[in-house]
Scaffold this motif. Structure first.
Motif, PDB file in Angstrom:
ATOM      1  N   THR A 113       2.531   5.896   3.433  1.00 56.06           N
ATOM      2  CA  THR A 113       2.250   4.922   4.550  1.00 56.06           C
ATOM      3  C   THR A 113       2.068   5.702   5.959  1.00 56.06           C
ATOM      4  N   LYS A 114       1.302   5.031   6.684  1.00 57.56           N
ATOM      5  CA  LYS A 114       0.885   5.629   8.104  1.00 57.56           C
ATOM      6  C   LYS A 114       0.826   4.554   8.989  1.00 57.56           C
ATOM      7  N   TYR A 115       1.396   4.888  10.362  1.00 54.10           N
ATOM      8  CA  TYR A 115       1.550   3.768  11.160  1.00 54.10           C
ATOM      9  C   TYR A 115       0.935   4.405  12.529  1.00 54.10           C
ATOM     10  N   ALA A 116       0.410   3.429  13.525  1.00 58.59           N
ATOM     11  CA  ALA A 116      -0.006   3.834  14.695  1.00 58.59           C
ATOM     12  C   ALA A 116       1.429   4.025  15.623  1.00 58.59           C
ATOM     13  N   ASP A 117       1.349   4.960  16.403  1.00 56.28           N
ATOM     14  CA  ASP A 117       2.640   5.173  17.218  1.00 56.28           C
ATOM     15  C   ASP A 117       3.096   3.715  17.893  1.00 56.28           C
ATOM     16  N   SER A 118       2.172   3.255  18.461  1.00 54.19           N
ATOM     17  CA  SER A 118       2.703   2.192  19.112  1.00 54.19           C
ATOM     18  C   SER A 118       3.415   0.881  18.421  1.00 54.19           C
ATOM     19  N   VAL A 119       3.125   0.850  16.894  1.00 51.54           N
ATOM     20  CA  VAL A 119       3.825  -0.089  15.975  1.00 51.54           C
ATOM     21  C   VAL A 119       5.100   0.745  15.368  1.00 51.54           C
ATOM     22  N   LYS A 120       5.147   1.772  15.503  1.00 45.93           N
ATOM     23  CA  LYS A 120       6.319   2.517  14.347  1.00 45.93           C
ATOM     24  C   LYS A 120       7.755   1.981  14.766  1.00 45.93           C
ATOM     25  N   GLY A 121       8.348   1.690  13.811  1.00 43.54           N
ATOM     26  CA  GLY A 121       9.661   1.032  14.018  1.00 43.54           C
ATOM     27  C   GLY A 121       9.748  -0.551  14.046  1.00 43.54           C
ATOM     28  N   ARG A 122       8.695  -1.121  14.198  1.00 44.85           N
ATOM     29  CA  ARG A 122       8.510  -2.517  14.374  1.00 44.85           C
ATOM     30  C   ARG A 122       7.694  -3.159  13.183  1.00 44.85           C
ATOM     31  N   PHE A 123       6.659  -2.471  12.760  1.00 41.39           N
ATOM     32  CA  PHE A 123       5.804  -3.083  11.688  1.00 41.39           C
ATOM     33  C   PHE A 123       6.123  -2.528  10.407  1.00 41.39           C
ATOM     34  N   ALA A 168      -1.848   0.378  10.644  1.00 42.42           N
ATOM     35  CA  ALA A 168      -0.980   0.836   9.386  1.00 42.42           C
ATOM     36  C   ALA A 168      -1.915   1.025   8.029  1.00 42.42           C
ATOM     37  N   ARG A 169      -1.327   1.907   7.509  1.00 38.51           N
ATOM     38  CA  ARG A 169      -2.268   2.087   6.077  1.00 38.51           C
ATOM     39  C   ARG A 169      -1.188   2.568   5.033  1.00 38.51           C
ATOM     40  N   ILE A 170      -1.596   2.125   3.818  1.00 37.15           N
ATOM     41  CA  ILE A 170      -0.951   2.492   2.648  1.00 37.15           C
ATOM     42  C   ILE A 170      -1.782   2.848   1.578  1.00 37.15           C
ATOM     43  N   THR A 171      -1.095   3.908   0.552  1.00 36.16           N
ATOM     44  CA  THR A 171      -1.917   4.345  -0.424  1.00 36.16           C
ATOM     45  C   THR A 171      -1.368   3.890  -1.681  1.00 36.16           C
ATOM     46  N   SER A 172      -2.322   3.810  -2.815  1.00 37.52           N
ATOM     47  CA  SER A 172      -1.749   3.209  -3.966  1.00 37.52           C
ATOM     48  C   SER A 172      -0.536   3.845  -4.580  1.00 37.52           C
ATOM     49  N   GLY A 173      -0.422   4.965  -4.099  1.00 35.91           N
ATOM     50  CA  GLY A 173       0.874   5.750  -4.474  1.00 35.91           C
ATOM     51  C   GLY A 173       2.381   5.415  -3.506  1.00 35.91           C
ATOM     52  N   GLY A 174       1.832   4.649  -2.381  1.00 39.56           N
ATOM     53  CA  GLY A 174       2.837   4.047  -1.673  1.00 39.56           C
ATOM     54  C   GLY A 174       3.023   4.942  -0.076  1.00 39.56           C
TER      55      GLY A 174
END
Length: 122
Positions: free
Chosen positions: A57-67, A49-55
């Motif tokens: 976000t990006k998630y790996a498909d394997s963790v979407k909805g869980r993390f 997962a990744r988050i910018t200073s502006g908020g």
């Protein structure tokens, strides 16, 4: 420079939850994006997962909805809330901070935590 210290990795049961934290210190004013990566035995490191200073976000498909990734800029702390954990989530998790270059064509600086082991039992 930036120093990253991780905490929160423990043994958990499948279906359980865990929150990882990563505290940044030093020249933290430079930090833009932050993220979590993981590496399982015999596999390459991957973005979780990744988050910018502006908020954003990006998630790996394997963790979407869980993390869920979040950050507290006042505390210079990055979090990863992990729910519905699966055995395949077992890995060493690393936090990352990016400090963009002020110059075009120059790579940004990349800072890493020491890694924390997350083991999910079935």
């Amino acid at each position: 420079q930036v120093q990253m210290v991780e905490a929160g990795g423990v043994l958990v049961q499948a279906g359980g939850s865990l929150r990882l934290a990563c505290s940044a210190s030093g020249d933290t004013i430079c930090i833009s994006a932050m993220g979590w990566y993981r590496q399982a035995p015999g596999k390459e490191r991957e973005l979780v997962a990744r988050i910018t200073s502006g908020g954003s976000t990006k998630y790996a498909d394997s963790v979407k909805g869980r993390f869920t990734i979040s950050r507290d800029n006042a505390k210079n702390t990055l979090y990863l809330q992990m729910n519905s954990l699966k055995p395949e989530d077992t890995a060493v998790y690393y936090c990352n901070a990016d400090c963009p270059s002020l110059w075009v064509g120059v790579k940004s600086s990349d800072y890493w935590g020491q890694g924390t082991q997350v083991t999910v039992s079935s």
